[in-house]
Design a protein around this motif. Structure first.
Motif, PDB file in Angstrom:
ATOM      1  N   ILE A  14      -6.507  -3.901  -1.813  1.00 44.03           N
ATOM      2  CA  ILE A  14      -7.635  -3.984  -2.787  1.00 44.03           C
ATOM      3  C   ILE A  14      -7.413  -3.143  -4.098  1.00 44.03           C
ATOM      4  N   THR A  15      -7.535  -3.741  -5.027  1.00 46.36           N
ATOM      5  CA  THR A  15      -7.344  -3.062  -6.409  1.00 46.36           C
ATOM      6  C   THR A  15      -8.610  -3.024  -7.180  1.00 46.36           C
ATOM      7  N   SER A  16      -9.233  -3.998  -7.726  1.00 45.12           N
ATOM      8  CA  SER A  16     -10.466  -3.996  -8.289  1.00 45.12           C
ATOM      9  C   SER A  16     -11.539  -4.252  -7.168  1.00 45.12           C
ATOM     10  N   GLY A  17     -11.275  -4.731  -6.122  1.00 41.15           N
ATOM     11  CA  GLY A  17     -12.124  -5.100  -5.174  1.00 41.15           C
ATOM     12  C   GLY A  17     -12.868  -6.514  -5.483  1.00 41.15           C
ATOM     13  N   ILE A  37     -14.899  -4.035   6.277  1.00 43.39           N
ATOM     14  CA  ILE A  37     -13.853  -4.310   5.206  1.00 43.39           C
ATOM     15  C   ILE A  37     -12.892  -3.291   5.322  1.00 43.39           C
ATOM     16  N   LEU A  38     -11.701  -4.279   5.880  1.00 43.77           N
ATOM     17  CA  LEU A  38     -10.314  -3.520   6.184  1.00 43.77           C
ATOM     18  C   LEU A  38      -9.285  -4.273   5.129  1.00 43.77           C
ATOM     19  N   ALA A  39      -8.380  -3.335   4.774  1.00 46.19           N
ATOM     20  CA  ALA A  39      -7.286  -3.576   3.933  1.00 46.19           C
ATOM     21  C   ALA A  39      -6.052  -2.990   4.270  1.00 46.19           C
ATOM     22  N   VAL A  40      -5.212  -3.627   3.935  1.00 46.96           N
ATOM     23  CA  VAL A  40      -3.718  -2.665   4.287  1.00 46.96           C
ATOM     24  C   VAL A  40      -3.462  -1.744   3.475  1.00 46.96           C
ATOM     25  N   GLY A  46      -9.959   1.603  -8.170  1.00 44.66           N
ATOM     26  CA  GLY A  46     -11.430   1.826  -8.279  1.00 44.66           C
ATOM     27  C   GLY A  46     -12.211   0.657  -7.109  1.00 44.66           C
ATOM     28  N   GLY A  47     -11.326  -0.115  -6.654  1.00 47.84           N
ATOM     29  CA  GLY A  47     -11.871  -1.182  -5.746  1.00 47.84           C
ATOM     30  C   GLY A  47     -12.499  -0.584  -4.488  1.00 47.84           C
ATOM     31  N   MET A  48     -11.918   0.292  -3.773  1.00 45.06           N
ATOM     32  CA  MET A  48     -12.710   0.817  -2.437  1.00 45.06           C
ATOM     33  C   MET A  48     -14.165   1.338  -3.022  1.00 45.06           C
ATOM     34  N   GLN A  49     -13.839   2.170  -3.991  1.00 46.02           N
ATOM     35  CA  GLN A  49     -15.336   2.480  -4.439  1.00 46.02           C
ATOM     36  C   GLN A  49     -16.441   1.540  -4.812  1.00 46.02           C
ATOM     37  N   ALA A  50     -15.916   0.604  -5.525  1.00 49.02           N
ATOM     38  CA  ALA A  50     -16.695  -0.760  -5.648  1.00 49.02           C
ATOM     39  C   ALA A  50     -17.322  -1.408  -4.620  1.00 49.02           C
ATOM     40  N   LEU A  51     -16.518  -1.422  -3.616  1.00 51.24           N
ATOM     41  CA  LEU A  51     -16.892  -1.953  -2.372  1.00 51.24           C
ATOM     42  C   LEU A  51     -17.742  -1.113  -1.563  1.00 51.24           C
TER      43      LEU A  51
END
Length: 86
Positions: A14-17, A37-40, A46-51
């Motif tokens: 996840i980069t930008s989400g 939502i699960l990423a490696v 900022g993507g995690m915060q956006a999601l």
């Protein structure tokens, strides 16, 4: 992707989400409910915060963050495996 447990959107980082959010929207438009939502890797861009803002009522997680890797490079492999499943 449809599997035996229902649809899953698979994203490794996840980069930008943005791409993860588009995948979630496609699932929702098809009538599915996003429950996690699960990423490696969270690239800490900022993507995690956006999601989390878009999906405040479901878990949004990553196994590792970008800043984990310098420490992991010098860690005992067993410790790395324990961190991944914790």
């Amino acid at each position: 992707q449809l599997g035996t447990g229902g649809p899953r959107a698979k994203h490794d980082v996840i980069t930008s989400g943005g791409s993860t959010q588009r995948a979630c929207i496609e699932l929702e438009d098809a009538g599915y409910q996003v429950v996690c939502i699960l990423a490696v890797v969270d690239r800490e861009a900022g993507g995690m915060q956006a999601l989390r803002s878009r999906y405040p009522n479901i878990p949004v997680r990553a196994l590792f963050t970008k800043s984990d890797f310098p420490r992991l490079a010098t860690s005992n492999p067993a410790d790395v495996a324990r961190r991944a499943v914790a």
